[in-house]
Write a protein that holds these residues in place. Structure first.
Motif, PDB file in Angstrom:
ATOM      1  N   THR A  34      -3.308 -13.650   8.950  1.00  0.00           N
ATOM      2  CA  THR A  34      -2.036 -13.475   8.612  1.00  0.00           C
ATOM      3  C   THR A  34      -1.284 -14.361   8.779  1.00  0.00           C
ATOM      4  N   VAL A  53      -9.881  -2.387   1.934  1.00  0.00           N
ATOM      5  CA  VAL A  53      -9.143  -3.029   0.604  1.00  0.00           C
ATOM      6  C   VAL A  53     -10.080  -2.258  -0.762  1.00  0.00           C
ATOM      7  N   HIS A  72      -6.673  -4.877  11.445  1.00  0.00           N
ATOM      8  CA  HIS A  72      -5.987  -3.437  12.187  1.00  0.00           C
ATOM      9  C   HIS A  72      -6.683  -2.080  11.985  1.00  0.00           C
ATOM     10  N   ASN A  78      -2.308   5.061   3.926  1.00  0.00           N
ATOM     11  CA  ASN A  78      -2.724   4.834   5.102  1.00  0.00           C
ATOM     12  C   ASN A  78      -3.899   5.678   5.239  1.00  0.00           C
ATOM     13  N   ALA A  84       1.136  -1.250  -0.098  1.00  0.00           N
ATOM     14  CA  ALA A  84      -0.237   0.190  -0.079  1.00  0.00           C
ATOM     15  C   ALA A  84       1.052   1.577   0.173  1.00  0.00           C
ATOM     16  N   ARG A 101      -7.003  -6.629   5.490  1.00  0.00           N
ATOM     17  CA  ARG A 101      -6.538  -5.689   6.954  1.00  0.00           C
ATOM     18  C   ARG A 101      -7.394  -4.588   7.815  1.00  0.00           C
ATOM     19  N   GLY A 104      -1.511  -8.109  11.875  1.00  0.00           N
ATOM     20  CA  GLY A 104      -0.883  -6.957  10.928  1.00  0.00           C
ATOM     21  C   GLY A 104       0.312  -7.980  10.334  1.00  0.00           C
ATOM     22  N   CYS A 144      -5.159  -8.369   0.839  1.00  0.00           N
ATOM     23  CA  CYS A 144      -4.899  -9.089   2.105  1.00  0.00           C
ATOM     24  C   CYS A 144      -6.958  -9.163   2.520  1.00  0.00           C
ATOM     25  N   PHE A 173      -1.308  -1.824   8.655  1.00  0.00           N
ATOM     26  CA  PHE A 173      -0.728  -2.581   8.290  1.00  0.00           C
ATOM     27  C   PHE A 173      -0.156  -4.142   8.346  1.00  0.00           C
ATOM     28  N   GLU A 174       1.189  -3.106   7.370  1.00  0.00           N
ATOM     29  CA  GLU A 174       2.489  -3.622   7.053  1.00  0.00           C
ATOM     30  C   GLU A 174       3.394  -3.153   7.722  1.00  0.00           C
ATOM     31  N   ALA A 208      -6.154   0.670   8.229  1.00  0.00           N
ATOM     32  CA  ALA A 208      -5.938  -0.971   7.301  1.00  0.00           C
ATOM     33  C   ALA A 208      -4.583  -0.785   5.747  1.00  0.00           C
ATOM     34  N   GLY A 209      -4.471   0.068   5.536  1.00  0.00           N
ATOM     35  CA  GLY A 209      -3.381   0.366   4.412  1.00  0.00           C
ATOM     36  C   GLY A 209      -1.467   0.576   5.157  1.00  0.00           C
TER      37      GLY A 209
END
Length: 362
Positions: A138, A273, A93, A17, A14, A90, A79, A87, A104-105, A100-101
């Protein structure tokens, strides 16, 4: 944040955010305000991953969905640094106060006491043995697992109890645990599905930036199969207009590597998402964007997501049925799914206690 003006951070799926759906206010950054702040811009465009403690009091989640092949699951992390743009997990989160953007990563919650909580759960007199899904949300083998080893410690607990486990992962790190998986597999209590979305390295580097590349995943299947551990492939997710044409080649390559079981799911775009995936298409495949979205809508009743049980994993309509037919036909040609997935909970046992210590011996 103004998406079109933000370059994609290196190694991230992503570039945005998006607002948390549970928050009343949301701050949008105008790059003009910080264009002279090199340190801030570097942090914005190259975000580092934070690992935060998770205070959950239990780690075994129950599932009542008829679309998922397990009743209980375990996820040592919330996450995922793999960064898969599509995913479906997402939006979870957002329950934690994050986005979720990119959040999440880059904001990974770690269940440091997962092995202890797992032991407490399966040693309980009320525990009913059934196959446990690992990585149901995850990936339990995302990059930080190499350092923390929480998934390995959980597998150690499962091996003590001969508690059956089915794993889904995109990371070759799972082969690190061949010893524990092999121990469980002796009792038909372990198997691994390796998820392969595409065999195209360039596409995967954009779609799933921090996952093992396709050749590495095929090698993972071969390593598992050679060690006597049941190995399967998940063609997941199938993205209409982008990856669906690869179904036969993925199945053939996985079968040649040693996979004997296969499954597939259609891409799901719940909540935030949907916007993230559309932004990703605009960034990487602007010429295909509308075609891909139209194909998805055609299988989702005119929408980009349909959460109803029974259709959320495979879609509906003629196009969805055609994908199913292609998968089944290619599976037969590859010799897949001839026998049922062999993992079962029949070998579960509670180790005897000697002087208060658990033992592996009957």
């Amino acid at each position: 944040m103004n998406g079109p003006n933000i370059p994609a951070p290196r190694g991230r799926g992503a570039r945005l955010n998006p607002p948390n759906r549970f928050e009343v206010t949301h701050h949008e950054l105008e790059l003009e305000q910080v264009k002279e702040d090199d340190e801030y811009l570097d942090a914005l465009f190259r975000p580092h991953t934070e690992f935060l403690p998770d205070q959950s009091r239990s780690v075994v989640a129950k599932n009542d969905s008829p679309d998922v092949g397990f009743e209980v699951s375990l996820n040592p992390y919330r996450g995922c640094e793999h960064g898969c743009i599509y995913c479906y997990a997402r939006p979870t989160h957002e329950y934690l106060g994050f986005s979720a953007g990119l959040d999440f990563e880059t904001k990974i919650l770690v269940k440091h006491d997962a092995p202890e909580l797992l032991r407490k759960a399966i040693s309980s007199p009320g525990w009913r043995p059934r196959v446990l899904g690992l990585s149901g949300v995850t990936d339990a083998y995302q990059p930080v697992e190499r350092r923390l080893g929480l998934t390995r410690r959980c597998l150690g607990v499962l091996a003590e109890y001969r508690q059956a486990v089915s794993i889904i992962t995109k990371n070759r790190l799972v082969t690190r645990d061949l010893d524990l998986l092999g121990e469980l597999a002796q009792y038909q209590a372990a198997g691994v599905f390796v998820s392969i979305t595409s065999l195209d390295d360039e596409l995967i580097s954009r779609l799933e930036p921090r996952t093992t590349r396709p050749a590495g995943r095929l090698k993972t299947i071969a390593t598992l199969a050679a060690a006597g551990i049941p190995a399967g492939v998940m063609v997941a997710p199938v993205i209409p207009g982008l990856t669906e044409h690869e179904i036969p080649s993925i199945l053939e390559a996985a079968a040649q590597a040693g996979a004997r079981s296969a499954g597939y799911t259609l891409v799901r775009l719940p909540l935030a998402v949907s916007g993230l995936f559309q932004d990703w298409l605009e960034q990487h495949f602007p010429d295909r964007k509308e075609k891909v979205l139209d194909r998805i809508r055609g299988m989702r009743g005119g929408l980009l997501n349909d959460s109803r049980y029974g259709v959320r994993m495979s879609g509906e309509g003629n196009a969805a049925e055609m994908i199913g037919q292609i998968f089944r036909s290619a599976s037969r040609r590859a010799g897949m799914n001839v026998r049922p997935w062999p993992v079962n909970a029949g070998a579960f046992r509670r180790p005897r206690s000697r002087d208060g210590q658990l033992t592996l011996f009957d």
